[in-house]
Design a protein around this motif. Structure first.
Motif, PDB file in Angstrom:
ATOM      1  N   LYS A  96    -100.058   8.034   5.453  1.00 15.69           N
ATOM      2  CA  LYS A  96    -101.481   7.684   5.447  1.00 15.69           C
ATOM      3  C   LYS A  96    -101.807   6.625   4.401  1.00 15.69           C
ATOM      4  O   LYS A  96    -102.633   5.730   4.625  1.00 15.69           O
ATOM      5  CB  LYS A  96    -102.317   8.941   5.212  1.00 15.69           C
ATOM      6  CG  LYS A  96    -103.804   8.742   5.426  1.00 15.69           C
ATOM      7  CD  LYS A  96    -104.540  10.074   5.309  1.00 15.69           C
ATOM      8  CE  LYS A  96    -106.038   9.881   5.559  1.00 15.69           C
ATOM      9  NZ  LYS A  96    -106.760  11.176   5.477  1.00 15.69           N
TER      10      LYS A  96
ATOM     11  N   PHE B  30    -100.389   3.069   5.466  1.00  7.79           N
ATOM     12  CA  PHE B  30    -100.586   2.720   6.867  1.00  7.79           C
ATOM     13  C   PHE B  30    -101.027   1.269   7.037  1.00  7.79           C
ATOM     14  O   PHE B  30    -100.458   0.521   7.851  1.00  7.79           O
ATOM     15  CB  PHE B  30    -101.615   3.639   7.521  1.00  7.79           C
ATOM     16  CG  PHE B  30    -101.827   3.357   8.989  1.00  7.79           C
ATOM     17  CD1 PHE B  30    -101.041   3.977   9.950  1.00  7.79           C
ATOM     18  CD2 PHE B  30    -102.789   2.454   9.424  1.00  7.79           C
ATOM     19  CE1 PHE B  30    -101.207   3.708  11.301  1.00  7.79           C
ATOM     20  CE2 PHE B  30    -102.973   2.183  10.765  1.00  7.79           C
ATOM     21  CZ  PHE B  30    -102.172   2.816  11.708  1.00  7.79           C
TER      22      PHE B  30
ATOM     23  N   SER C  20     -98.694  -1.449   8.779  1.00  7.11           N
ATOM     24  CA  SER C  20     -99.180  -2.020  10.029  1.00  7.11           C
ATOM     25  C   SER C  20     -99.225  -3.539   9.949  1.00  7.11           C
ATOM     26  O   SER C  20     -98.834  -4.241  10.893  1.00  7.11           O
ATOM     27  CB  SER C  20    -100.571  -1.469  10.346  1.00  7.11           C
ATOM     28  OG  SER C  20    -101.088  -2.034  11.530  1.00  7.11           O
TER      29      SER C  20
ATOM     30  N   GLN D 143    -100.166  12.357  12.646  1.00  7.49           N
ATOM     31  CA  GLN D 143    -101.301  11.520  13.001  1.00  7.49           C
ATOM     32  C   GLN D 143    -101.102  10.046  12.678  1.00  7.49           C
ATOM     33  O   GLN D 143    -101.628   9.178  13.377  1.00  7.49           O
ATOM     34  CB  GLN D 143    -102.567  12.044  12.306  1.00  7.49           C
ATOM     35  CG  GLN D 143    -103.027  13.398  12.801  1.00  7.49           C
ATOM     36  CD  GLN D 143    -103.323  13.381  14.296  1.00  7.49           C
ATOM     37  OE1 GLN D 143    -103.979  12.467  14.793  1.00  7.49           O
ATOM     38  NE2 GLN D 143    -102.825  14.387  15.004  1.00  7.49           N
ATOM     39  N   THR D 144    -100.365   9.736  11.605  1.00  9.63           N
ATOM     40  CA  THR D 144    -100.191   8.323  11.248  1.00  9.63           C
ATOM     41  C   THR D 144     -99.371   7.579  12.296  1.00  9.63           C
ATOM     42  O   THR D 144     -99.719   6.464  12.693  1.00  9.63           O
ATOM     43  CB  THR D 144     -99.509   8.186   9.873  1.00  9.63           C
ATOM     44  OG1 THR D 144     -98.306   8.971   9.857  1.00  9.63           O
ATOM     45  CG2 THR D 144    -100.433   8.664   8.770  1.00  9.63           C
TER      46      THR D 144
ATOM     47  N   GLN E 164    -101.372   7.295  15.480  1.00 11.87           N
ATOM     48  CA  GLN E 164    -102.371   6.241  15.336  1.00 11.87           C
ATOM     49  C   GLN E 164    -101.735   4.860  15.523  1.00 11.87           C
ATOM     50  O   GLN E 164    -102.298   3.989  16.194  1.00 11.87           O
ATOM     51  CB  GLN E 164    -103.027   6.314  13.954  1.00 11.87           C
ATOM     52  CG  GLN E 164    -104.125   5.269  13.731  1.00 11.87           C
ATOM     53  CD  GLN E 164    -104.733   5.349  12.343  1.00 11.87           C
ATOM     54  OE1 GLN E 164    -104.479   6.303  11.586  1.00 11.87           O
ATOM     55  NE2 GLN E 164    -105.520   4.356  11.972  1.00 11.87           N
TER      56      GLN E 164
ATOM     57  N   ALA F 116    -100.843   4.350  19.279  1.00  7.03           N
ATOM     58  CA  ALA F 116    -102.046   4.043  20.058  1.00  7.03           C
ATOM     59  C   ALA F 116    -102.544   2.633  19.767  1.00  7.03           C
ATOM     60  O   ALA F 116    -102.956   1.896  20.675  1.00  7.03           O
ATOM     61  CB  ALA F 116    -103.136   5.061  19.748  1.00  7.03           C
ATOM     62  N   GLN F 117    -102.488   2.247  18.500  1.00  5.66           N
ATOM     63  CA  GLN F 117    -102.939   0.911  18.094  1.00  5.66           C
ATOM     64  C   GLN F 117    -102.100  -0.187  18.738  1.00  5.66           C
ATOM     65  O   GLN F 117    -102.638  -1.159  19.284  1.00  5.66           O
ATOM     66  CB  GLN F 117    -102.845   0.800  16.568  1.00  5.66           C
ATOM     67  CG  GLN F 117    -103.098  -0.597  16.008  1.00  5.66           C
ATOM     68  CD  GLN F 117    -102.905  -0.654  14.507  1.00  5.66           C
ATOM     69  OE1 GLN F 117    -103.662  -0.039  13.756  1.00  5.66           O
ATOM     70  NE2 GLN F 117    -101.899  -1.373  14.041  1.00  5.66           N
TER      71      GLN F 117
ATOM     72  N   LEU G 194    -102.711  10.597  22.448  1.00  5.96           N
ATOM     73  CA  LEU G 194    -103.032   9.271  21.924  1.00  5.96           C
ATOM     74  C   LEU G 194    -104.498   8.899  22.147  1.00  5.96           C
ATOM     75  O   LEU G 194    -104.937   7.853  21.669  1.00  5.96           O
ATOM     76  CB  LEU G 194    -102.140   8.217  22.583  1.00  5.96           C
ATOM     77  CG  LEU G 194    -100.633   8.328  22.318  1.00  5.96           C
ATOM     78  CD1 LEU G 194     -99.898   7.178  22.992  1.00  5.96           C
ATOM     79  CD2 LEU G 194    -100.338   8.344  20.832  1.00  5.96           C
ATOM     80  N   LYS G 195    -105.218   9.758  22.876  1.00  2.00           N
ATOM     81  CA  LYS G 195    -106.624   9.486  23.193  1.00  2.00           C
ATOM     82  C   LYS G 195    -106.766   8.098  23.814  1.00  2.00           C
ATOM     83  O   LYS G 195    -107.558   7.256  23.374  1.00  2.00           O
ATOM     84  CB  LYS G 195    -107.490   9.608  21.940  1.00  2.00           C
ATOM     85  CG  LYS G 195    -107.459  10.994  21.313  1.00  2.00           C
ATOM     86  CD  LYS G 195    -108.287  11.074  20.044  1.00  2.00           C
ATOM     87  CE  LYS G 195    -108.222  12.461  19.418  1.00  2.00           C
ATOM     88  NZ  LYS G 195    -108.983  12.550  18.145  1.00  2.00           N
TER      89      LYS G 195
END
Length: 264
Positions: free
Chosen positions: A22, A25, A29, A66-67, A70, A73-74, A110-111
């Motif tokens: 987190k 990130f 990224s 979650q990281t 995320q 998904a990104q 992944l929503k």
């Protein structure tokens, strides 16, 4: 000593994914995006595979990282805006047993947005593996009820064009399912850079009337000629796939074959 620089880049991606948390990130990224900008396709595939290997996407309850979720998904949202999104996603998920449950859990975990979910299905539907192809078609079919004008307008140009091709070219999609979606796409003006691709796909049988006037608004080429030429070019590029864009010279040679002068 000869060093395979690709291995160095892949090792860097693997390390960044392994050390992702987190706190780092944003920095991680950013570094990954630099590598993606420079090295493109292969790094995209390797990044997806690395993230998938770190995650248990078969079980939504077990997917607590979650990281990495995320980041996955990104990057999925980013890659669907690329013209090579199909090959990236296909290669990233090849070798994985894709079931209805897996794809459903993936979308929930992944929503995925409508655009991401449709792009994921379209990409899988182009796989050479029959089981993956069928799974992709199921995903696309499951999203047809959500194909409202606002949702379709949210699709990146490459995804929207590919959706039309998939709907028109696969017998799985019956007219009662396919036609309302195509009519909805016809009802709104697609992105400017998609117009010349979508017009021949949606109005291939038309060469006068409203179609002509619409085409003349977007091109100095006479509309009947543009419609005929673009349709032939669209089918040629569909047959060739991404090989049509292997290099500027290859693309230029292909376009020259369908120039208005030669077509006339």
């Amino acid at each position: 000593m000869v060093v395979n620089f690709g291995h160095v880049v892949f090792a860097q991606v693997r390390q960044l994914v392994a050390n992702l948390n987190k706190k780092n990130f944003k920095a991680t990224s950013g570094e990954l995006n630099q590598l993606l900008d420079v090295y493109g396709h292969d790094v995209y595939v390797f990044l997806f595979r690395s993230l998938i290997n770190h995650l248990d996407l078969k079980n939504t309850k077990a997917a607590t990282d979650q990281t990495r979720l995320q980041l996955l998904a990104q990057e999925l949202g980013a890659v669907i805006t690329k013209p090579n999104f199909v090959s990236v996603i296909c290669q990233a998920f090849e070798g994985i047993q894709l079931t209805d449950e897996f794809c459903s859990n993936l979308a929930k975990t992944l929503k995925l947005t409508f655009a991401q979910h449709v792009a994921f299905g379209i990409a899988l539907s182009q796989s050479h593996e029959a089981s993956i192809q069928n799974q992709g078609l199921k995903v696309v079919k499951s999203k047809l009820s959500e194909c409202t004008a606002p949702n379709l307008e949210s699709l990146p140009p490459a995804v929207l064009c590919k959706l039309v091709v998939v709907l028109q070219g696969n017998p799985l999609f019956l007219p009662r399912d396919r036609d309302p979606v195509l009519q909805t796409i016809q009802s709104f003006s697609p992105p400017k850079d998609c117009d010349h691709v979508l017009f021949p796909l949606l109005h291939a049988e038309l060469a006068d009337g409203d179609c002509v006037r619409d085409l003349e608004m977007h091109s100095s080429i006479p509309a009947p000629l543009l419609c005929q030429t673009a349709s032939s070019l669209a089918f040629a590029m569909e047959d060739m796939g991404y090989a049509a864009c292997a290099s500027p010279d290859v693309l230029s040679e292909l376009l020259a074959c369908f120039s208005p002068k030669e077509a006339g």
